[in-house]
Motif scaffolding. Sequence first.
Motif, PDB file in Angstrom:
ATOM      1  N   SER A   1       0.786  -1.159   0.058  1.00 44.54           N
ATOM      2  CA  SER A   1       0.007   0.043   0.089  1.00 44.54           C
ATOM      3  C   SER A   1       0.702   1.212   0.099  1.00 44.54           C
ATOM      4  O   SER A   1       0.206   2.411  -0.064  1.00 44.54           O
ATOM      5  CB  SER A   1      -1.102  -0.096   1.148  1.00 44.54           C
ATOM      6  OG  SER A   1      -0.126   0.141   2.361  1.00 44.54           O
TER       7      SER A   1
ATOM      8  N   GLU B   1      -5.064   1.281  -1.374  1.00 47.10           N
ATOM      9  CA  GLU B   1      -5.657   1.491  -0.321  1.00 47.10           C
ATOM     10  C   GLU B   1      -7.003   0.249  -0.126  1.00 47.10           C
ATOM     11  O   GLU B   1      -7.301   0.044  -1.304  1.00 47.10           O
ATOM     12  CB  GLU B   1      -6.335   2.783  -0.211  1.00 47.10           C
ATOM     13  CG  GLU B   1      -5.265   4.031  -0.077  1.00 47.10           C
ATOM     14  CD  GLU B   1      -6.405   5.238  -0.187  1.00 47.10           C
ATOM     15  OE1 GLU B   1      -6.981   5.531   0.625  1.00 47.10           O
ATOM     16  OE2 GLU B   1      -6.012   6.098  -1.284  1.00 47.10           O
ATOM     17  N   LEU B   2      -7.394   0.243   0.778  1.00 51.50           N
ATOM     18  CA  LEU B   2      -8.367  -0.716   1.414  1.00 51.50           C
ATOM     19  C   LEU B   2      -9.690  -0.091   1.139  1.00 51.50           C
ATOM     20  O   LEU B   2      -9.787   1.183   1.641  1.00 51.50           O
ATOM     21  CB  LEU B   2      -8.330  -1.209   2.597  1.00 51.50           C
ATOM     22  CG  LEU B   2      -9.529  -2.070   3.182  1.00 51.50           C
ATOM     23  CD1 LEU B   2      -9.187  -3.426   2.366  1.00 51.50           C
ATOM     24  CD2 LEU B   2      -9.314  -2.245   4.832  1.00 51.50           C
TER      25      LEU B   2
ATOM     26  N   ARG C   1      -8.715  -4.510  -1.644  1.00 55.03           N
ATOM     27  CA  ARG C   1      -7.828  -3.817  -2.003  1.00 55.03           C
ATOM     28  C   ARG C   1      -8.093  -3.966  -3.713  1.00 55.03           C
ATOM     29  O   ARG C   1      -8.696  -4.437  -4.284  1.00 55.03           O
ATOM     30  CB  ARG C   1      -6.437  -3.983  -1.767  1.00 55.03           C
ATOM     31  CG  ARG C   1      -6.354  -3.713  -0.243  1.00 55.03           C
ATOM     32  CD  ARG C   1      -4.759  -4.179   0.197  1.00 55.03           C
ATOM     33  NE  ARG C   1      -4.670  -4.073   1.805  1.00 55.03           N
ATOM     34  CZ  ARG C   1      -4.555  -2.760   2.201  1.00 55.03           C
ATOM     35  NH1 ARG C   1      -4.445  -1.577   1.704  1.00 55.03           N
ATOM     36  NH2 ARG C   1      -4.519  -2.900   3.548  1.00 55.03           N
TER      37      ARG C   1
END
Length: 151
Positions: free
Chosen positions: A98, A127-128, A135
Amino acid sequence: MGRITELLDTAHHRSQTNAWSFAGALLPHEAYELLQIAPGTRLIDVRSHAELELNGVVPGAMHVEWQSWPGWVLNPHFLIQLAQATDPESLLLFICRSGERSHRAAVACADAGRGSCYNVLEGIEGELNKATGHRTELNGWKHRSLPWTQG
């Protein structure tokens, strides 16, 4: 001004704006372009071995693990392994899942006196997405359809 200079200037500006100690920060598509046009540029994937197997790899990337799974134990030999694997004059682009561990790797590299250390923002998976719990849906290397293969 050439394209390499434009990309590096943009990366430097991001780093200065955020007061980061490393040379610069690139978006995934900028990092990919730099890898294509700047000889000697190296993409350093700092994810764990387990992540490489489960989530794939970027072709041509070097792997120097920042932390090991299980337990996320910091690699005490990271800087030594990096120095052994790379030319001291190379531009080093650090990437992780990330962008967080690669940020720490770039800081460590810069703090150790290496000049051309860059973080790849967003990382490979980005990013989640809190709405879906996944993701690669919002940003990141894979989301931008850049080259990768399943390990």
